[in-house]
Write a protein that holds these residues in place. Structure first.
Motif, short mmCIF file in Angstrom:
data_model
loop_
_atom_site.label_atom_id
_atom_site.label_comp_id
_atom_site.label_asym_id
_atom_site.label_seq_id
_atom_site.Cartn_x
_atom_site.Cartn_y
_atom_site.Cartn_z
N MET A 231 0.84 -1.16 0.00
CA MET A 231 0.00 0.00 0.00
C MET A 231 0.89 1.22 0.00
N LEU A 232 0.49 2.24 -0.74
CA LEU A 232 1.22 3.49 -0.71
C LEU A 232 0.24 4.65 -0.73
N SER A 233 0.64 5.70 -0.02
CA SER A 233 -0.19 6.90 0.05
C SER A 233 0.64 8.04 0.62
N LEU A 234 0.06 9.22 0.58
CA LEU A 234 0.65 10.33 1.30
C LEU A 234 0.54 10.03 2.79
N PRO A 235 1.46 10.54 3.60
CA PRO A 235 1.40 10.23 5.03
C PRO A 235 0.04 10.56 5.66
N GLN A 236 -0.56 11.67 5.27
CA GLN A 236 -1.83 12.06 5.88
C GLN A 236 -3.00 11.18 5.42
N ASP A 237 -2.80 10.40 4.36
CA ASP A 237 -3.85 9.52 3.85
C ASP A 237 -3.65 8.06 4.25
N ASN B 183 -0.71 -5.63 11.18
CA ASN B 183 -1.83 -6.11 10.38
C ASN B 183 -1.37 -6.72 9.06
N GLY B 184 -0.05 -6.94 8.92
CA GLY B 184 0.47 -7.59 7.72
C GLY B 184 0.52 -6.69 6.51
N VAL B 185 0.65 -5.37 6.73
CA VAL B 185 0.63 -4.40 5.63
C VAL B 185 2.00 -3.76 5.49
N ASN B 186 2.51 -3.77 4.26
CA ASN B 186 3.70 -2.98 3.94
C ASN B 186 3.22 -1.68 3.35
N TRP B 187 3.62 -0.57 3.95
CA TRP B 187 3.16 0.75 3.52
C TRP B 187 4.34 1.59 3.07
#
Length: 90
Positions: free
Chosen positions: A1-7, A16-20
């Motif tokens: 998963m990728l997003s802006l820090p605020q999102d 939770n098994g998520v690479n961000w």
């Protein structure tokens, strides 16, 4: 998963098994008015010559789905959906 820090979804955590990955708040950094664009590079390894779904086998823009099939990477906007679904898992 990728997003802006605020999102970043609150539950997008290693627990939770998520690479961000954080997108750059500066956009593409080019100063050309592309503040919402961030380059994302997918590295493609050289596959076995018997593997016919490699990105290297695409030849014309638009033939990616036909050539790569289920191996074609796709992206979707999912913050709210992700938070709702994965909060049930955590």
């Amino acid at each position: 998963m990728l997003s802006l820090p605020q999102d970043r979804p609150a539950n997008a955590t290693r627990a939770n098994g998520v690479n961000w990955l954080s997108l750059s708040p500066d956009g593409d950094g080019g100063g050309a008015g592309h503040g919402d664009d961030t380059p994302l590079i997918l590295r493609n390894m050289l596959p076995s010559s018997a593997f016919t779904h490699a990105v290297q086998n695409t030849h014309t823009p638009g033939d990616e789905r036909a050539v790569m099939g289920d191996y074609l990477p796709t992206g979707t906007y999912t913050t709210a959906t992700f938070e709702a679904r994965s909060s049930q898992v955590s």
